[in-house]
Enzyme design. Sequence first.
Site, PDB file in Angstrom:
ATOM      1  N   HIS A 189      74.412-127.069   8.218  1.00  0.00           N
ATOM      2  CA  HIS A 189      73.099-126.966   8.842  1.00  0.00           C
ATOM      3  C   HIS A 189      73.076-125.491   9.405  1.00  0.00           C
ATOM      4  O   HIS A 189      72.421-125.519  10.519  1.00  0.00           O
ATOM      5  CB  HIS A 189      72.931-127.960  10.057  1.00  0.00           C
ATOM      6  N   SER A 233      62.785 -98.431   4.597  1.00  0.00           N
ATOM      7  CA  SER A 233      61.213 -98.654   4.905  1.00  0.00           C
ATOM      8  C   SER A 233      60.507 -97.577   5.160  1.00  0.00           C
ATOM      9  O   SER A 233      61.072 -96.348   5.298  1.00  0.00           O
ATOM     10  CB  SER A 233      61.442 -99.453   6.252  1.00  0.00           C
ATOM     11  N   LYS A 276      65.914 -98.858   8.742  1.00  0.00           N
ATOM     12  CA  LYS A 276      66.024-100.170   7.941  1.00  0.00           C
ATOM     13  C   LYS A 276      66.800 -99.759   6.689  1.00  0.00           C
ATOM     14  O   LYS A 276      66.778 -98.833   6.054  1.00  0.00           O
ATOM     15  CB  LYS A 276      64.747-100.527   7.505  1.00  0.00           C
ATOM     16  N   GLU A 290      66.100-110.134  -2.272  1.00  0.00           N
ATOM     17  CA  GLU A 290      64.625-111.015  -1.824  1.00  0.00           C
ATOM     18  C   GLU A 290      63.896-111.155  -3.226  1.00  0.00           C
ATOM     19  O   GLU A 290      63.234-112.284  -3.404  1.00  0.00           O
ATOM     20  CB  GLU A 290      64.016-110.216  -0.859  1.00  0.00           C
TER      21      GLU A 290
END
Length: 461
Positions: free
Chosen positions: A156, A277, A283, A290
């Site tokens: 979980h 970024s 970043k 992704e």
Amino acid sequence: MAKMWAGRFSKEVDETVNAFNSSISFDGRMYRHDIQGSIAHATMLGKCGIIPEEDSVKIIKGLREILDDIESGKLELDMTAEDIHMFIEAELTKRYGDTGKRLHTSRSRNDQVAVDIRLYLRDEIEEIRKLTAELVKELCGIAEKNTDTIMPGYTHLQRAQPITLAHHMMAYGQMLLRDLSRLADTAERMNVNPLGSCALAGTTYPIDRFMTSELLGFREPMVNSLDGVSDRDFCVELACALSLLMTHLSRFSEEIIMWCSWEFKFIELDDAYATGSSIMPQKKNPDITELIRGKTGRVTGDLVTLLSMLKGLPLAYNKDMQEDKEAIFDAIDNVKLCLKTFIPMIGTMKINKENMRNAAAKGFINATDCADYLVKKGMPFRDAYKITGQLVALCIEKNETLETLPLEEYRNFTDLFDKDVYTAISLETCVNQRNSYGGPSPEAVKVQIEKTRTSLAEAMS
Ligand code: ARG
């Protein structure tokens, strides 16, 4: 380009319809396999006396020349052609006249395309299997260096029990080994020869389908000619195996995305495998993972495309089936791209062992071991479980951990507790003693690495 079937028609096909109907923009990539299939067919026609032997020889020579010319860039595919099959046959006829026109004796594009896709996919599956094997090897390498890198195991997404990074890597190793075997099964099942099914009902010519099977490396001719030209179950099966492979990569990617967040900081991606970024200078984004997560949906979509395309089709060939190629090619292309970037990305990532360990040291990850300590001293598990729960509650209240809670506090619950409880619940003990077959202890994981390497060698032999 003039149509070979023009005889029955009194007009040229409408330009928009021609473009709509044409598949050469995407089936052009099968030119090599189309020629391979045609060479086998022409050889058989000559050997069986269906066309003169010297025509067979000339056709084969012509096909080889066409292949060389396409490969060298001398011959460009004509995008107005209906498909790759028509293009190559027309080119052969352009070069060898009547002889070229004999190639299509006792053959239809229906069995021709069924052969071509099988030959094409057979090669692609081999390439994808090699890439997958490389990934498994990479995982074994990471595992070998991290048999004592303790990290939290989650359920979980809550810290559950301590494991090692090696254990985690070998979990994916096993999944990927199953992907490898699914791909091998798919390749094996699809390796049968539809050539000679012709349009749907075989032929009156004395063809030898066993000969073409042998020439093309197929196990045997397909048993039923209607089936030979009608089904694309092998594309569905491959898309399914690829969707599962992508699903595994996607779950792994999701973990990597979390692991390189500031909240986790378990790993750092190499600069060559991360992106920045356009506005936020701090970043460093895990774009590769992704994209893999995103493309997994796309490959699953390809599977659904194929299943939906087939489900309402009466036997035998229907033009709907031309839609098989874009879907299965898309799945293949994307899986290869994903594997090719994923492998060096995980091969170069830096592992932050200390942060992994620190995360495992928090969150009462050793609570099960605390309960097991009492069980080993004779207490029934359910009672031990309850006491440990109360101890955890007490620690939270007092801002302590099980490691720092004083012995008197332990003994207030039961005098089965002694000072050896601290060794029993130390992270090292928790991991090292989880020695059951398949477990995370260094000893147990070494067995898994060994077994993974052996299975991999077997799968690729
Ligand atoms: N381009 C077609 C396909 O990919 C080849 C088969 C055409 N057969 C036919 N009967 N029109 O499906």
